[in-house]
Design an enzyme around this catalytic site. Structure first.
Site, mmCIF file in Angstrom:
data_model
loop_
_atom_site.group_PDB
_atom_site.id
_atom_site.type_symbol
_atom_site.label_atom_id
_atom_site.label_comp_id
_atom_site.label_asym_id
_atom_site.label_seq_id
_atom_site.Cartn_x
_atom_site.Cartn_y
_atom_site.Cartn_z
ATOM 1 N N GLY A 92 0.695 -1.103 -0.159
ATOM 2 C CA GLY A 92 0.006 0.035 -0.016
ATOM 3 C C GLY A 92 0.671 1.310 0.026
ATOM 4 O O GLY A 92 0.322 2.254 0.677
ATOM 5 N N ILE A 107 -2.031 -7.394 -3.398
ATOM 6 C CA ILE A 107 -1.799 -8.029 -2.098
ATOM 7 C C ILE A 107 -2.264 -9.569 -1.709
ATOM 8 O O ILE A 107 -1.690 -10.268 -1.109
ATOM 9 C CB ILE A 107 -2.021 -7.167 -0.827
ATOM 10 C CG1 ILE A 107 -1.550 -7.607 0.511
ATOM 11 C CG2 ILE A 107 -3.401 -7.153 -0.512
ATOM 12 C CD1 ILE A 107 0.132 -7.357 0.342
ATOM 13 N N TYR A 140 -14.923 -2.282 7.777
ATOM 14 C CA TYR A 140 -13.397 -1.918 7.814
ATOM 15 C C TYR A 140 -12.958 -2.275 9.360
ATOM 16 O O TYR A 140 -11.984 -2.998 9.513
ATOM 17 C CB TYR A 140 -13.416 -0.488 7.464
ATOM 18 C CG TYR A 140 -11.991 0.259 8.046
ATOM 19 C CD1 TYR A 140 -10.798 -0.084 7.218
ATOM 20 C CD2 TYR A 140 -11.986 1.156 8.653
ATOM 21 C CE1 TYR A 140 -9.691 0.624 7.342
ATOM 22 C CE2 TYR A 140 -10.694 2.139 8.993
ATOM 23 C CZ TYR A 140 -9.644 1.540 8.560
ATOM 24 O OH TYR A 140 -8.482 2.103 8.657
ATOM 25 N N GLN A 145 -2.023 7.309 1.287
ATOM 26 C CA GLN A 145 -1.782 8.660 2.128
ATOM 27 C C GLN A 145 -0.397 8.143 2.912
ATOM 28 O O GLN A 145 0.447 9.053 3.088
ATOM 29 C CB GLN A 145 -2.959 9.025 3.041
ATOM 30 C CG GLN A 145 -2.805 10.163 3.636
ATOM 31 C CD GLN A 145 -3.768 10.525 4.630
ATOM 32 O OE1 GLN A 145 -4.589 9.567 5.093
ATOM 33 N NE2 GLN A 145 -3.828 11.522 5.184
HETATM 34 P P1 NAD Z 1 -4.980 4.768 1.374
HETATM 35 O O1 NAD Z 1 -6.194 4.355 0.994
HETATM 36 O O2 NAD Z 1 -4.703 6.032 1.235
HETATM 37 O O3 NAD Z 1 -3.742 3.681 0.647
HETATM 38 C C1 NAD Z 1 -3.935 2.274 0.943
HETATM 39 C C2 NAD Z 1 -3.255 1.733 -0.469
HETATM 40 O O4 NAD Z 1 -3.688 0.351 -0.624
HETATM 41 C C3 NAD Z 1 -3.744 2.378 -1.677
HETATM 42 O O5 NAD Z 1 -2.601 2.946 -2.310
HETATM 43 C C4 NAD Z 1 -4.123 1.354 -2.515
HETATM 44 O O6 NAD Z 1 -3.913 1.253 -3.899
HETATM 45 C C5 NAD Z 1 -3.818 -0.044 -1.988
HETATM 46 N N1 NAD Z 1 -4.247 -1.311 -2.065
HETATM 47 C C6 NAD Z 1 -5.738 -1.401 -1.924
HETATM 48 N N2 NAD Z 1 -6.256 -2.600 -2.310
HETATM 49 C C7 NAD Z 1 -4.948 -3.533 -2.580
HETATM 50 C C8 NAD Z 1 -4.486 -4.714 -2.847
HETATM 51 N N3 NAD Z 1 -5.335 -5.513 -3.185
HETATM 52 N N4 NAD Z 1 -3.200 -4.934 -3.143
HETATM 53 C C9 NAD Z 1 -2.206 -3.937 -3.030
HETATM 54 N N5 NAD Z 1 -2.646 -2.761 -2.655
HETATM 55 C C10 NAD Z 1 -3.652 -2.449 -2.457
HETATM 56 O O7 NAD Z 1 -4.774 4.172 3.054
HETATM 57 P P2 NAD Z 1 -3.856 5.000 4.105
HETATM 58 O O8 NAD Z 1 -4.563 6.259 4.699
HETATM 59 O O9 NAD Z 1 -2.340 5.225 3.343
HETATM 60 O O10 NAD Z 1 -3.829 3.803 5.203
HETATM 61 C C11 NAD Z 1 -2.824 2.894 5.204
HETATM 62 C C12 NAD Z 1 -3.002 2.166 6.199
HETATM 63 O O11 NAD Z 1 -3.228 2.397 7.538
HETATM 64 C C13 NAD Z 1 -4.397 1.243 6.137
HETATM 65 O O12 NAD Z 1 -4.042 -0.045 6.650
HETATM 66 C C14 NAD Z 1 -5.258 1.806 6.892
HETATM 67 O O13 NAD Z 1 -6.283 1.091 7.503
HETATM 68 C C15 NAD Z 1 -4.489 2.637 8.120
HETATM 69 N N6 NAD Z 1 -5.118 3.678 8.741
HETATM 70 C C16 NAD Z 1 -5.173 4.766 8.190
HETATM 71 C C17 NAD Z 1 -5.641 5.953 8.846
HETATM 72 C C18 NAD Z 1 -5.671 7.304 7.861
HETATM 73 O O14 NAD Z 1 -6.347 8.231 8.441
HETATM 74 N N7 NAD Z 1 -5.021 7.571 6.779
HETATM 75 C C19 NAD Z 1 -6.033 5.708 9.966
HETATM 76 C C20 NAD Z 1 -5.878 4.584 10.463
HETATM 77 C C21 NAD Z 1 -5.518 3.568 9.984
HETATM 78 N N1 SER Z 2 -8.882 7.324 8.773
HETATM 79 C C1 SER Z 2 -9.415 6.287 8.479
HETATM 80 C C2 SER Z 2 -10.973 6.240 7.947
HETATM 81 O O1 SER Z 2 -11.390 7.216 7.999
HETATM 82 C C3 SER Z 2 -9.508 5.433 9.796
HETATM 83 O O2 SER Z 2 -9.062 4.431 9.956
HETATM 84 O O3 SER Z 2 -11.380 5.203 7.232
#
Ligand code: NAD
Ligand code: SER
Length: 312
Positions: free
Chosen positions: A10, A52, A141, A14
């Site tokens: 991933g 993945i 989720y 972000q």
């Molecule tokens: P994001 O949606 O920006 O990035 C996720 C990435 O995963 C994307 O680039 C997407 O292309 C990739 N992806 C989706 N399906 C896929 C697959 N089958 N194979 C390979 N890649 C795949 O998410 P993020 O905000 O960068 O979050 C990263 C992690 O952090 C996640 O696990 C999310 O649950 C966790 N998280 C994020 C936040 C937040 O506010 N950004 C908060 C809590 C937890």
């Molecule tokens: N920022 C994330 C969402 O809103 C929390 O995991 O899904």
């Protein structure tokens, strides 16, 4: 000393784009392999396409690059997840179990698994949510992430695997855009404020959610991954807290920097998701175990976001 070789899944998302940059500063550009299902144009180092769920390809990548650590970020987030609940379960949970099994076989020594405030639910105390509490998430989720936390603990207890995790709050970043979450408004609002001077928010004005600024989130992640294993008392996932605010509080803070900024509210289905989560979090265990200590509050984060976005 063993050379760290890190795979980030991933990596185009972000967090991934920023985390890869920081990991490369520490471990060297060539030692951090970014991967994602979609191509990443401006990767700061080696990048491979990886769905993945394709375990054969994942094994090839691990063998080819001699991977010994994995940061497993790939996921479908809360809002997108409600449009495809079963796919969300598959991508978020089954991929994690595949990684655990592959890691067990291939002697991967450390895994980072990001969890979320979405593991909390209606029966969780909404204010000052403690580390150990009722967990009854209502989104696909949240359910997938909570199950992942429990499996992380299982693989640690059963096989001694070093899996580390934090429950990130909503992450605010200037470097990258969020992808399909409920906390996304807190990033979009800055872009719209600077571009158009106004923003239409998909949450109600008084919806409090826990948030963290990206530099703190990254620093905390690296700190947790560097901490001595015997200091870590939580093998599900650590609560992490930094700030908590509502859309109207954030809008007021933005107005101090952009006086003509206006906001209106048109809540959609994400309102219900936000209302099922915590408003503020207690993270005393993370502070005690591995010295978590965020630097930014609402005021300093807002100033820096605007400064950085203007600069770019
Ligand atoms: P994001 O949606 O920006 O990035 C996720 C990435 O995963 C994307 O680039 C997407 O292309 C990739 N992806 C989706 N399906 C896929 C697959 N089958 N194979 C390979 N890649 C795949 O998410 P993020 O905000 O960068 O979050 C990263 C992690 O952090 C996640 O696990 C999310 O649950 C966790 N998280 C994020 C936040 C937040 O506010 N950004 C908060 C809590 C937890
Ligand atoms: N920022 C994330 C969402 O809103 C929390 O995991 O899904």
């Amino acid at each position: 000393m063993l050379q760290e070789k890190i795979l980030v899944t991933g990596a185009g998302g972000q967090i991934g784009t920023v985390l890869c940059d920081e990991l490369r500063k520490i471990y060297g550009e060539e030692n951090v392999i970014g991967s994602d299902i979609k191509a990443q144009v401006n990767s700061s180092g080696p990048f491979v396409i990886l769905d993945i769920l394709n375990t054969q390809r994942m094994c090839e990548i691990i063998d080819d690059h001699g991977i010994n650590q994995i940061y497993h970020l790939a996921a479908i987030l809360s809002a997108s997840g409600e449009w495809m609940p079963l796919k969300t379960w598959n991508v978020n949970l089954n991929s994690l179990l595949d990684i655990f099994e592959i890691a067990r076989e291939k002697n991967i020594k450390k895994i980072f698994y990001p969890s979320t405030i979405a593991v909390f639910g209606k029966s969780t105390p909404q204010k000052d949510t403690p580390q150990y509490t009722s967990l009854e998430p209502t989104t696909a989720y949240g359910m997938s992430k909570l199950s992942g936390e429990l499996w992380s603990q299982y693989y640690f207890n059963r096989y001694g695997m070093d899996i580390r995790s934090v429950r990130y709050p909503g992450i605010i970043s200037y470097q990258s855009l969020p992808g399909g979450g409920t906390t996304d408004y807190a990033v979009e609002i800055f872009h719209e404020a600077l571009k158009n001077g106004q923003y239409t928010c998909f949450l109600k004005e008084d919806t409090y959610l826990p948030m963290v600024y990206m530099p703190d989130a990254i620093q905390g992640t690296l700190q947790l991954m560097e901490a001595p294993s015997d200091k870590l008392s939580v093998r599900t996932s650590y609560n992490l807290s930094s700030m908590s605010f509502s859309p109207s509080e954030l809008a007021n803070e933005i107005k101090k920097n952009i006086p003509n900024f206006t906001i209106k509210y048109e809540p959609d289905f994400r309102q219900q998701i936000a209302e099922s989560w915590s408003q503020s979090i207690l993270d005393d265990v993370a502070r005690k175990d591995w010295n978590w200590s965020p630097k930014y509050d609402l005021e300093s984060m807002t100033k820096d976001m605007i400064f950085q976005l203007k600069k770019n």
